[in-house]
Design a protein around this motif. Structure first.
Motif, mmCIF file in Angstrom:
data_model
loop_
_atom_site.group_PDB
_atom_site.id
_atom_site.type_symbol
_atom_site.label_atom_id
_atom_site.label_comp_id
_atom_site.label_asym_id
_atom_site.label_seq_id
_atom_site.Cartn_x
_atom_site.Cartn_y
_atom_site.Cartn_z
ATOM 1 N N LYS A 14 -52.343 7.149 1.521
ATOM 2 C CA LYS A 14 -53.509 7.687 2.243
ATOM 3 C C LYS A 14 -54.808 7.108 1.702
ATOM 4 C CE LYS A 14 -55.917 11.972 3.590
ATOM 5 N NZ LYS A 14 -56.099 13.417 3.407
ATOM 6 N N PHE A 54 -59.217 7.331 2.325
ATOM 7 C CA PHE A 54 -60.270 8.237 2.788
ATOM 8 C C PHE A 54 -61.501 7.444 3.219
ATOM 9 C CE2 PHE A 54 -58.795 12.483 1.408
ATOM 10 C CZ PHE A 54 -57.693 12.123 0.630
ATOM 11 N N HIS A 72 -57.746 9.503 6.397
ATOM 12 C CA HIS A 72 -58.708 10.596 6.592
ATOM 13 C C HIS A 72 -59.907 9.952 7.278
ATOM 14 C CE1 HIS A 72 -60.873 14.381 5.059
ATOM 15 N NE2 HIS A 72 -61.728 13.724 5.827
ATOM 16 N N HIS A 108 -54.895 15.097 10.057
ATOM 17 C CA HIS A 108 -55.721 16.246 10.452
ATOM 18 C C HIS A 108 -56.770 15.937 11.525
ATOM 19 C CE1 HIS A 108 -58.408 14.591 7.394
ATOM 20 N NE2 HIS A 108 -57.711 15.065 6.383
HETATM 21 ZN ZN ZN Z 1 -57.910 14.388 4.377
#
Ligand code: ZN
Ligand code: URP
Ligand code: ZN
Length: 471
Positions: free
Chosen positions: A158, A160, A191, A247
């Motif tokens: 992941k 960001f 993200h 998300h």
């Molecule tokens: Zn996140």
């Protein structure tokens, strides 16, 4: 090795439903049989160690929550669920696998971060677990290490675009990391929020005396999510990396994903229950400091702009492929209250790992998704996405015996003094009523929950899953 027969239920998978008995041998599903099948003329029910009666109930693959943060250091504190308490709560809610995030912080090495998270989880968990890797400092050393993640059982990492000074990567870093993603097949999880612009707006709002939790949602405007989602898609397009946006809350971000998918690009979107049920006005805008309970990023969106309806629709049309919780719990006392008088200091996160299956089942009851789609978005697709399909995400011979018996005639009242096993001093889902109930939960053939009783013990089902290579 013990044997279990689940009799009389309706087996539901992502592709259909049928009346069937499920035979479990040790940790594995041995057979899915016509109801009342015999074995060489013998009554099967008499030959097994345990019979679980599922008459009138659904028999589904255990839930897979592919986005959790147990004991994550964040926002000047640490997420309040440990691997022990968080996975126990997951079991209560019918989730039998979590994929958490190991963290490489700025100045640290990727493999050291992964080792540290293995250490935190080992011997603690009630359900199976695996890791994505947060790469919080993209540099030559971490790019090299990323190439070795798949050999370590990690098929995804992941990045960001938010949180400058914490986990933030700039476009050059994202480009370089995605090149590795494209070469190795590692899934890039993103993200997607424009962190620098958000931080500028936070400073402005605070200077105007706008300090309440509500302004967390104002500062993290949907334009910031749409823009970052678009940028991530374009960088993935350029590099050929598969992309999974975490998300997702803004309908405009969904539209970016849908357009990219229509264009043949290998991109996916995850949403979370809070973006389906909650809004900027009703929760973040609650009286006084109450809104802090619902501070998470991306934030809850305005009900007047209909993001929530659009998100349900996207689940139906497969523009959004799965639902995870982004479980990142903090208590009000001593944690969320760090942000009294300054919303930017409220630790970001909501706790939901216990309630995802129920909350999504309510979508079935309310006619928003089908029963099969419920199984698909909560179990089958996460299994496919992160290299577990066949072992998990299905009720089929050879699969792990991760099974939930779900009672559509049952009822679940969510609340702190009712159904609540997460280590938090409030429930973001207080008062939600679910027309269904998780009756029995098996993890690799072991009964963890039965008739409102927890039968697991710390660390018993703690084997780390080893995802095969990403799709
Ligand atoms: Zn996140
Ligand atoms: O509010 C959130 N989402 N907290 C957890 C960290 C993250 O960005 O996923
Ligand atoms: Zn998260």
């Amino acid at each position: 090795m013990s044997t279990t027969l689940i009799t009389g239920g309706t087996v539901v998978t992502s592709t259909g439903r049928s009346e069937a008995d499920v035979l479990i041998d040790g940790e594995t599903i041995a057979a899915v049989l016509a109801p009342g099948s015999t074995l060489l003329g013998h009554d099967l029910a008499r030959s097994v160690d345990t019979v679980l009666d599922a008459a009138g109930k659904y028999v589904i693959p255990g839930g897979i929550d592919a986005h959790t943060h147990m004991q994550m250091p964040f926002g000047g504190t640490e997420a309040s669920d440990t691997f022990e308490t968080g996975t126990r709560a997951a079991a209560w809610g019918g989730t039998t696998t979590i994929v958490d995030f190991a963290i490489q912080r700025y100045g640290e090495r990727v493999m050291d971060g992964l080792a540290a998270w293995h250490e935190k989880a080992a011997g603690e968990c009630a359900v199976d677990y695996g890791f994505h890797q947060i790469v919080g400092d993209v540099n030559d050393d971490s790019l090299k290490a990323m190439a070795g993640l798949i050999d370590e059982g990690v098929s995804s990492y992941k990045l960001f675009m938010a949180y400058p000074g914490v986990f933030y990567s700039d476009d050059a870093q994202i480009y370089k990391a995605m090149r590795v993603g494209a070469e190795t097949g590692l899934m890039t999880m993103m993200h997607a929020e424009n962190g620098p612009a958000i931080d500028a707006m936070v400073t402005e709002l605070l200077a105007q005396g706008k300090t309440d939790p509500y302004y967390h949602g104002v500062a993290r405007a949907w334009q910031m999510e749409e823009e970052a989602t678009h940028r991530a898609i374009m960088l993935a397009n350029l590099t050929g990396a598969p992309l999974y946006v975490v998300h997702v809350s803004a309908k405009q971000a969904v539209e970016q994903l849908a357009a990219a998918r229509d264009n043949g690009q290998n991109v996916f979107g995850e949403t979370c229950p809070q973006y389906l049920y909650m809004s900027l006005e009703d929760q973040l805008g609650a009286e006084g400091f109450e809104g802090a309970k619902y501070v998470c990023s991306t934030p809850l969106r305005s009900k007047h702009e209909h993001h929530q309806d659009h998100m349900w629709q996207s689940l139906r049309t497969n523009d959004i492929q799965m639902v995870a919780t982004d479980h990142c719990p903090f208590c009000m006392k001593g944690q969320k209250d760090l942000g009294v008088g300054d919303f930017s200091k409220i630790p970001n996160g909501i706790g939901s790992v216990e309630h995802r299956l129920d909350l999504m089942y309510q979508g079935v009851v309310d006619g928003k998704i089908t029963l099969e789609r419920w199984v698909e978005i909560t179990s089958t697709t996460p299994a496919r996405m992160f290299g577990m399909y066949g072992t998990k995400g299905v009720i089929a011979p050879g699969a792990d015996a991760d099974v939930v018996i779900y009672d559509p005639a049952g009822h679940t009242s969510i609340g702190l003094d009712k159904t609540h096993h997460m280590n938090m001093d409030y429930s973001a889902w207080e008062g939600y009523e679910i027309d269904g109930h998780v009756d029995t939960v098996l993890s690799r053939g072991r009964v963890l929950i039965n008739d409102n009783e927890y039968l697991g013990t710390r660390g018993t089902a703690a084997t780390s899953i080893v995802p095969r290579a990403s799709i």
